[in-house]
Design a protein around this motif. Structure first.
Motif, PDB file in Angstrom:
ATOM      1  N   VAL A 173       0.754  -1.542  -0.162  1.00  0.00           N
ATOM      2  CA  VAL A 173       0.409  -0.018  -0.030  1.00  0.00           C
ATOM      3  C   VAL A 173       1.008   1.510  -0.078  1.00  0.00           C
ATOM      4  O   VAL A 173       0.047   2.543   0.217  1.00  0.00           O
ATOM      5  N   THR A 174       1.690   1.258   0.345  1.00  0.00           N
ATOM      6  CA  THR A 174       2.880   2.506   0.091  1.00  0.00           C
ATOM      7  C   THR A 174       2.820   3.210  -1.514  1.00  0.00           C
ATOM      8  O   THR A 174       3.122   2.051  -2.709  1.00  0.00           O
ATOM      9  N   PRO A 175       2.543   4.474  -1.475  1.00  0.00           N
ATOM     10  CA  PRO A 175       2.298   4.806  -3.049  1.00  0.00           C
ATOM     11  C   PRO A 175       3.943   4.334  -3.697  1.00  0.00           C
ATOM     12  O   PRO A 175       4.780   4.591  -2.881  1.00  0.00           O
ATOM     13  N   GLN A 176       3.473   4.649  -5.555  1.00  0.00           N
ATOM     14  CA  GLN A 176       4.267   4.147  -6.007  1.00  0.00           C
ATOM     15  C   GLN A 176       4.394   5.034  -7.165  1.00  0.00           C
ATOM     16  O   GLN A 176       3.356   5.918  -8.015  1.00  0.00           O
TER      17      GLN A 176
ATOM     18  N   ASP B 285     -12.653  18.134 -13.415  1.00  0.00           N
ATOM     19  CA  ASP B 285     -11.492  17.703 -13.509  1.00  0.00           C
ATOM     20  C   ASP B 285     -10.311  18.866 -12.714  1.00  0.00           C
ATOM     21  O   ASP B 285      -9.768  17.506 -11.595  1.00  0.00           O
ATOM     22  N   GLU B 286     -10.866  19.710 -12.170  1.00  0.00           N
ATOM     23  CA  GLU B 286     -10.601  20.292 -10.888  1.00  0.00           C
ATOM     24  C   GLU B 286     -10.736  19.214  -9.461  1.00  0.00           C
ATOM     25  O   GLU B 286      -9.708  19.096  -8.562  1.00  0.00           O
ATOM     26  N   PHE B 287     -12.080  18.953  -9.442  1.00  0.00           N
ATOM     27  CA  PHE B 287     -12.712  18.140  -8.516  1.00  0.00           C
ATOM     28  C   PHE B 287     -11.713  16.911  -8.015  1.00  0.00           C
ATOM     29  O   PHE B 287     -10.640  16.395  -6.902  1.00  0.00           O
ATOM     30  N   TYR B 288     -11.360  16.196  -9.147  1.00  0.00           N
ATOM     31  CA  TYR B 288     -10.375  15.044  -9.109  1.00  0.00           C
ATOM     32  C   TYR B 288      -8.860  14.976  -8.369  1.00  0.00           C
ATOM     33  O   TYR B 288      -8.945  14.759  -7.822  1.00  0.00           O
TER      34      TYR B 288
ATOM     35  N   ARG C  78      -4.624  15.464  -4.883  1.00  0.00           N
ATOM     36  CA  ARG C  78      -3.044  16.158  -4.494  1.00  0.00           C
ATOM     37  C   ARG C  78      -3.413  16.247  -3.288  1.00  0.00           C
ATOM     38  O   ARG C  78      -2.014  15.887  -2.510  1.00  0.00           O
ATOM     39  N   ARG C  79      -4.198  16.785  -2.502  1.00  0.00           N
ATOM     40  CA  ARG C  79      -4.554  16.622  -1.366  1.00  0.00           C
ATOM     41  C   ARG C  79      -5.024  15.303  -0.575  1.00  0.00           C
ATOM     42  O   ARG C  79      -4.685  15.290   1.070  1.00  0.00           O
ATOM     43  N   GLY C  80      -5.304  13.783  -0.867  1.00  0.00           N
ATOM     44  CA  GLY C  80      -6.723  13.182   0.008  1.00  0.00           C
ATOM     45  C   GLY C  80      -7.282  13.816   0.580  1.00  0.00           C
ATOM     46  O   GLY C  80      -7.867  15.037   0.024  1.00  0.00           O
TER      47      GLY C  80
ATOM     48  N   PHE D 105      -1.361  12.431  -2.618  1.00  0.00           N
ATOM     49  CA  PHE D 105      -0.455  11.929  -3.325  1.00  0.00           C
ATOM     50  C   PHE D 105       0.385  13.081  -4.401  1.00  0.00           C
ATOM     51  O   PHE D 105       0.903  12.475  -5.511  1.00  0.00           O
ATOM     52  N   GLU D 106       0.191  14.253  -3.528  1.00  0.00           N
ATOM     53  CA  GLU D 106       1.005  15.220  -4.510  1.00  0.00           C
ATOM     54  C   GLU D 106       2.999  15.102  -3.511  1.00  0.00           C
ATOM     55  O   GLU D 106       3.093  15.056  -5.113  1.00  0.00           O
ATOM     56  N   SER D 107       2.970  14.770  -3.213  1.00  0.00           N
ATOM     57  CA  SER D 107       4.793  14.291  -2.557  1.00  0.00           C
ATOM     58  C   SER D 107       4.525  12.739  -3.803  1.00  0.00           C
ATOM     59  O   SER D 107       6.324  12.761  -3.690  1.00  0.00           O
ATOM     60  N   THR D 108       4.356  12.284  -4.086  1.00  0.00           N
ATOM     61  CA  THR D 108       4.911  10.924  -4.872  1.00  0.00           C
ATOM     62  C   THR D 108       4.192  10.865  -5.951  1.00  0.00           C
ATOM     63  O   THR D 108       5.547  10.677  -7.067  1.00  0.00           O
ATOM     64  N   LEU D 109       2.666  11.376  -6.257  1.00  0.00           N
ATOM     65  CA  LEU D 109       2.560  11.682  -8.252  1.00  0.00           C
ATOM     66  C   LEU D 109       2.725  12.718  -8.562  1.00  0.00           C
ATOM     67  O   LEU D 109       2.437  13.707  -8.193  1.00  0.00           O
TER      68      LEU D 109
END
Length: 162
Positions: free
Chosen positions: A33-36, A118-121, A126-128, A140-144
């Motif tokens: 479950v670690t973000p890739q 798109d904005e909502f997604y 980004r922020r969870g 996921f902003e720091s990963t993706l």
């Protein structure tokens, strides 16, 4: 009499073992479950300014974005949102994220609605998502990268519920 007791005990043991094996496979099915991180070098780079809508939805980068987005979704999203974006009930079914928009007859309203989605997604990815202090989706902003997030969105657009 001994045969019946033996058969019941054997059946119970078999069912118990099968239940444990099934439970074990279900637990392991979600995997790591670690973000890739996602390699997006093959996509046009978008720069530091976040795009307001998916730049890969159409055009020459679509095919590559779809390939990368499919892989990125499977690595980072499927464990909660389900394989092929079909939710098993843990998290929202992402095939339906913009269902309210796709049925609109007025093309201008439909496009405005899709841009809003798109904005909502992007905001959610980004922020969870947290509620009452509990994390429902990690940020996921720091990963993706932006490119990876939009590639995943490209994949999700192909999975829309018809």
């Amino acid at each position: 009499m001994h045969t019946t007791r033996f058969l019941r005990r054997a059946l119970r043991s078999t069912l118990l073992a099968a239940g444990l094996a099934l439970t074990g496979s279900v637990l392991w099915a979600h995997g790591d479950v670690t973000p890739q991180a996602v390699d997006t070098k093959a996509l046009p780079q978008l720069g530091p300014k976040w795009q307001p809508s998916n730049p890969y939805s159409k055009g020459p980068a679509f095919t590559e974005a779809l390939r990368i987005g499919t892989s990125a979704y499977n690595q980072n999203c499927a464990r909660c949102h389900g394989l092929e974006a079909i939710s098993g009930g843990i998290a929202p079914d992402l095939r339906k994220i913009d269902a309210d928009c796709t049925g609109m007859a007025d093309e201008a309203k439909k496009n405005a609605c899709l841009a809003e989605m798109d904005e909502f997604y992007l905001a959610i990815v980004r922020r969870g998502r947290t509620r009452d202090g509990r994390v429902y989706m990690p940020p996921f902003e720091s990963t993706l990268s932006q490119e990876a997030m939009w590639a995943i969105r490209t994949y999700l657009e192909t999975r829309r519920d018809k």
